[in-house]
Enzyme design. Structure first.
Site, PDB file in Angstrom:
ATOM      1  N   ASN A 143      67.023 -10.029 -15.888  1.00  0.00           N
ATOM      2  CA  ASN A 143      66.146 -10.972 -16.577  1.00  0.00           C
ATOM      3  C   ASN A 143      66.881 -11.864 -17.576  1.00  0.00           C
ATOM      4  OD1 ASN A 143      63.811  -9.855 -15.256  1.00  0.00           O
ATOM      5  ND2 ASN A 143      63.934  -8.130 -16.696  1.00  0.00           N
ATOM      6  N   ARG A 144      68.183 -12.052 -17.321  1.00  0.00           N
ATOM      7  CA  ARG A 144      69.023 -12.911 -18.172  1.00  0.00           C
ATOM      8  C   ARG A 144      69.167 -12.369 -19.604  1.00  0.00           C
ATOM      9  NH1 ARG A 144      69.713 -14.107 -13.605  1.00  0.00           N
ATOM     10  NH2 ARG A 144      69.899 -16.226 -12.748  1.00  0.00           N
ATOM     11  N   LEU A 145      68.887 -11.089 -19.792  1.00  0.00           N
ATOM     12  CA  LEU A 145      69.077 -10.463 -21.114  1.00  0.00           C
ATOM     13  C   LEU A 145      70.511  -9.932 -21.194  1.00  0.00           C
ATOM     14  CD1 LEU A 145      65.673  -8.601 -21.531  1.00  0.00           C
ATOM     15  CD2 LEU A 145      66.376 -10.816 -22.484  1.00  0.00           C
TER      16      LEU A 145
END
Length: 215
Positions: free
Chosen positions: A193-195
């Site tokens: 999730n692009r974290l």
């Protein structure tokens, strides 16, 4: 162009291999880089030593290209090039530069910022002596970054090959090493999730300060 833009906008990769926390990393960013670099080599990543090198003119106009890491020590990251190339000229006028390694197979990046200095003549001589003969000849022959005609370099190389047949090729004065001495090193680990996990080392008063950045 619209089709290409649509294709680019739809490209997606989910990163989920690993995590990275302050507890995972060494207090020394060079040691941490060495560990990640060894993992990249052991993973048989093609050209694991390829790195983006960004330089800039005195007024801040940037340029970037891929070069190869050829040495690392506690002082920094070493690469070799023509001193008269665009990057060499920019370094002579603006010592600030940046490096970027991207190992997609490991979902990792390393971003490095610092100042660039020439290596010693001895270091450059020693490395030049390890290069294949063809690479030595091209260093002598190439007016890197200048405009040339197609086929011109092949002609020059052929002439030099004849001139230096059965002779040792000395390092030309216009070619040698640079060392980027880091003051910031960021380790980036892809996450879902692009974290993404981002650990930054910042050099302050001779010590490395470790912090976590938002993804």
């Amino acid at each position: 162009m619209k089709d290409i833009s649509e294709i680019a906008s739809k490209l997606r990769n989910e990163y989920a291999q690993r995590t990275l926390s302050e507890a995972d990393v060494s207090h020394d960013p060079i040691a941490q880089f060495s560990e990640w670099f060894k993992e990249a080599i052991e993973s048989e990543i093609l050209n694991a030593n390829a790195m983006g090198l960004a330089t800039a003119t005195p007024d801040g106009q940037p340029s970037i290209r891929i070069v190869l890491l050829k040495g690392i020590d506690n002082s920094g990251f070493v690469f070799y090039t023509n001193y008269h190339s665009r990057k060499g000229i920019e370094i002579s006028l603006n010592k600030h530069g940046a490096l970027n390694f991207f190992w997609k197979e490991l979902e990792r990046q390393v971003r490095i910022e610092g100042v660039i200095e020439k290596t010693t003549s001895r270091e450059s001589d020693d490395y030049f002596g390890t290069r294949p003969r063809g690479s030595q000849l091209s260093a002598v022959a190439s007016p890197q970054s200048l405009a040339i005609k197609q086929g011109e370099m092949e002609k020059v190389m052929s002439e030099l090959d004849t001139e230096f047949r059965n002779k040792e090729i000395d390092r030309p004065a216009h070619w040698g090493g640079y060392r980027l001495k880091p003051n910031k090193i960021e380790f980036w680990q892809g996450r879902p999730n692009r974290l993404h996990d981002r650990i930054l080392y910042t050099l302050k008063d001779g010590d490395w300060i470790i912090s976590r950045l938002a993804p």
